[in-house]
Design an enzyme around this catalytic site. Structure first.
Site, PDB file in Angstrom:
ATOM      1  N   CYS A 178     -33.894  97.215  51.378  1.00  0.00           N
ATOM      2  CA  CYS A 178     -33.614  95.839  51.758  1.00  0.00           C
ATOM      3  C   CYS A 178     -32.703  95.217  51.149  1.00  0.00           C
ATOM      4  O   CYS A 178     -31.886  94.395  51.503  1.00  0.00           O
ATOM      5  CB  CYS A 178     -35.214  95.058  51.418  1.00  0.00           C
ATOM      6  SG  CYS A 178     -36.438  95.680  52.256  1.00  0.00           S
TER       7      CYS A 178
ATOM      8  N   GLU B 151     -32.186  90.617  63.067  1.00  0.00           N
ATOM      9  CA  GLU B 151     -32.366  90.880  61.687  1.00  0.00           C
ATOM     10  C   GLU B 151     -31.532  91.736  60.987  1.00  0.00           C
ATOM     11  O   GLU B 151     -31.745  92.271  59.750  1.00  0.00           O
ATOM     12  CB  GLU B 151     -34.027  91.324  61.338  1.00  0.00           C
ATOM     13  CG  GLU B 151     -34.841  90.318  62.096  1.00  0.00           C
ATOM     14  CD  GLU B 151     -35.396  89.381  61.036  1.00  0.00           C
ATOM     15  OE1 GLU B 151     -35.687  89.701  59.800  1.00  0.00           O
ATOM     16  OE2 GLU B 151     -35.774  87.883  61.384  1.00  0.00           O
TER      17      GLU B 151
ATOM     18  N   HIS C 140     -39.913  95.287  59.785  1.00  0.00           N
ATOM     19  CA  HIS C 140     -38.639  95.744  60.111  1.00  0.00           C
ATOM     20  C   HIS C 140     -38.551  97.318  60.157  1.00  0.00           C
ATOM     21  O   HIS C 140     -39.325  97.958  59.497  1.00  0.00           O
ATOM     22  CB  HIS C 140     -37.330  95.392  58.884  1.00  0.00           C
ATOM     23  CG  HIS C 140     -37.116  93.947  58.580  1.00  0.00           C
ATOM     24  ND1 HIS C 140     -37.309  93.542  57.454  1.00  0.00           N
ATOM     25  CD2 HIS C 140     -36.578  93.087  59.828  1.00  0.00           C
ATOM     26  CE1 HIS C 140     -36.566  91.991  57.680  1.00  0.00           C
ATOM     27  NE2 HIS C 140     -36.381  91.700  58.907  1.00  0.00           N
TER      28      HIS C 140
HETATM   29  O1  SUG Z   1     -37.521  88.704  55.414  1.00  0.00           O
HETATM   30  N1  SUG Z   1     -39.311  88.589  52.377  1.00  0.00           N
HETATM   31  C1  SUG Z   1     -37.998  89.411  53.331  1.00  0.00           C
HETATM   32  C2  SUG Z   1     -38.092  90.752  52.786  1.00  0.00           C
HETATM   33  C3  SUG Z   1     -36.890  91.343  53.605  1.00  0.00           C
HETATM   34  C4  SUG Z   1     -37.134  92.677  53.511  1.00  0.00           C
HETATM   35  N2  SUG Z   1     -35.943  93.447  54.388  1.00  0.00           N
HETATM   36  C5  SUG Z   1     -35.928  94.339  54.875  1.00  0.00           C
HETATM   37  N3  SUG Z   1     -36.879  94.883  55.361  1.00  0.00           N
HETATM   38  N4  SUG Z   1     -34.640  94.921  55.183  1.00  0.00           N
HETATM   39  C6  SUG Z   1     -38.640  89.026  54.601  1.00  0.00           C
HETATM   40  O2  SUG Z   1     -39.688  88.958  54.996  1.00  0.00           O
HETATM   41  C7  SUG Z   1     -40.458  86.728  51.311  1.00  0.00           C
HETATM   42  C8  SUG Z   1     -39.858  85.218  50.825  1.00  0.00           C
HETATM   43  C9  SUG Z   1     -40.956  84.249  50.274  1.00  0.00           C
HETATM   44  O3  SUG Z   1     -42.006  84.465  50.755  1.00  0.00           O
HETATM   45  O4  SUG Z   1     -40.428  83.409  49.651  1.00  0.00           O
HETATM   46  C10 SUG Z   1     -39.227  87.172  52.446  1.00  0.00           C
HETATM   47  O5  SUG Z   1     -38.540  86.413  52.835  1.00  0.00           O
END
Ligand code: SUG
Length: 445
Positions: free
Chosen positions: A368, A174, A250
């Protein structure tokens, strides 16, 4: 060698929406079905970038990916005109279409893992795009990410681009969300800390039971090998499985580091004692800042996204500064803690709260939204596109958002063929503004 850290923020794409695609990401699932505002989301992100620029930091930007991602529909057996494919996918199953409409590449902390030239055996900056195999809507990001990074960090004498790791859950990766670099000045050799959620080759080891552990030890080890990192200053630590089961999908949702400071929650790591000891041996003047579970419950940590703050060194300031989500201010236990933290005289001297609600409702806070890249002056001047913001470029991007982005989007709007036409036209124009060349499939057709 002197160097600085540049945050490359992901620009929110025109299809930003809420369809709850990320199991284990509580904000994503709990906001499913809401109306989104792509325009507001993109402007909120841009305002964060402006804030960092005002503080004197160099700020970069990464473009959104093309959505709908028709190449995925083709791979899934849909054919015909783009409009026909969208209609057929919607008819087959709306969640399938949602998968190729997500604006998730905005969270560039998941775009790649980056090792600065001071840490690598060949003295070049290394990039490995994350395969993001844990979530279907994110597993298609790596090829475009790779193209974008290669277009920007184009000079082969300074930058090395690896392929994403094999697309299997054993190598679930990730990106920088589970990678923290600690040390002294940015240009000095640093300590690279990789935090993983499970050990794929040994299922008897502790692992979460409710939600997926997206990052494996095996993936982190492979990246350290690919990047030619010194074994003596590379650390692998396991995230606490209970934290993952509490919604910490994460590591950057429960810890953040910068230079000699690691700001973390007591229950972030499986063996904090061993980790802190290793860090104090390797990082000069290592300063841990620990939030005790008795001061703020983990539910508030997850809800407020306190640890998804950016911890930054502001030029000319002795103390570090947190760029925190507005939700940290509106969560009383967290706001009180932060007031005390700033008053305590420790290494964190200031907090800036940002309104990033549109991204936050999908589980994406300040950290993020950015990929950290440490560059020397020579590396910075070798960049191959117009992606470092100044006032002029920021104003151009703001005007571009206001021209092209919808004010609101409902999940049911995602199969509207006009959304595709609008998005592609907008992105085509953006590639010209950013002078980044042809990075999208639709531009090659
Ligand atoms: O991968 N949300 C992302 C959020 C990522 C956060 N990144 C870090 N913590 N670095 C994920 O879960 C939600 C998209 C949706 O539901 O359309 C989403 O992908």
């Amino acid at each position: 060698m002197s160097a600085k850290e540049i945050n490359f923020d992901g620009l929110v794409g025109p299809t930003h929406n809420y369809t709850g695609l990320s199991w284990g990401n509580i904000a994503s699932t709990s906001h499913a079905g809401l109306r989104s505002s792509p325009r507001k989301a993109a402007l909120q992100g841009l305002e964060k970038m402006r804030t960092l620029m005002r503080l004197g930091l160099t700020q970069g930007i990464l473009p959104p990916h093309e959505r709908p991602h028709l190449a995925t529909l083709t791979r899934l057996g849909f054919s015909g005109t783009p409009q026909g494919m969208i209609k057929a996918a919607w008819k087959a199953a709306p969640p399938l279409l949602n998968t190729i409409m997500s604006a998730s590449p905005m969270w560039t902390a998941n775009a790649a893992t980056v090792s600065p030239s001071a840490d690598t055996s060949d003295g070049k900056v290394h990039f490995t795009p994350a395969n993001l195999v844990a979530m279907a809507h994110r597993a298609t990001e790596a090829p475009t990410t790779s193209r974008v990074l290669k277009a920007i960090f184009a000079d082969p004498t300074r930058f090395v681009h690896h392929d994403p790791l094999p697309g299997h859950s054993q190598f679930g990766d990730e990106g920088a969300a589970n990678h923290t670099r600690l040390g002294g000045d940015y240009g000095d050799p640093g300590v690279e800390l990789f935090v993983y959620g499970r050990e794929a080759l040994d299922p008897s080891k502790p692992a979460p039971t409710q939600y997926p552990a997206r990052q494996t030890l095996e993936a982190s080890q492979a990246i350290a090998r690919l990047h030619g990192l010194r074994a003596s200053s590379t650390i692998f630590a396991q995230q606490h499985p209970d934290a993952i089961d509490a919604g910490v999908f994460h590591n950057d949702v429960i810890a953040v580091g910068n230079r000699n400071v690691l700001f973390f929650y007591e229950a972030a790591f499986l063996d904090s004692g061993a980790l802190l000891e290793e860090l104090s041996n390797l990082v000069e003047a290592f300063t841990p800042v620990k939030l005790a579970a008795q001061d703020v419950p983990i539910e508030d940590v997850v809800k407020s996204y306190l640890f998804n703050s950016q911890l930054i060194s502001v030029p000319g300031e002795e103390k570090m500064c947190l760029i925190a989500p507005g939700e940290a201010k509106s969560t009383p236990s967290v706001a009180a803690y932060l007031d005390d933290l700033v008053a305590s005289g420790g290494p964190i001297g200031d907090v800036h709260y940002m309104d990033l609600r549109e991204s936050m409702q999908n589980g994406g806070g300040p950290a993020c939204l950015r990929l950290r890249v440490v560059l020397t002056e020579q590396e910075e001047s070798a960049l191959g596109a117009r992606v470092l913001l100044d006032d002029l470029l920021t104003d151009e991007i703001e005007a571009w958002i206001k021209t092209h982005y919808r004010e609101t989007l409902e999940p049911d709007d995602l199969h509207d063929p006009a959304l595709m036409t609008e998005s592609y036209a907008a992105l085509d124009e953006l590639t010209q503004i950013l002078q980044i060349g042809t990075i999208y499939d639709f531009q090659k057709a």
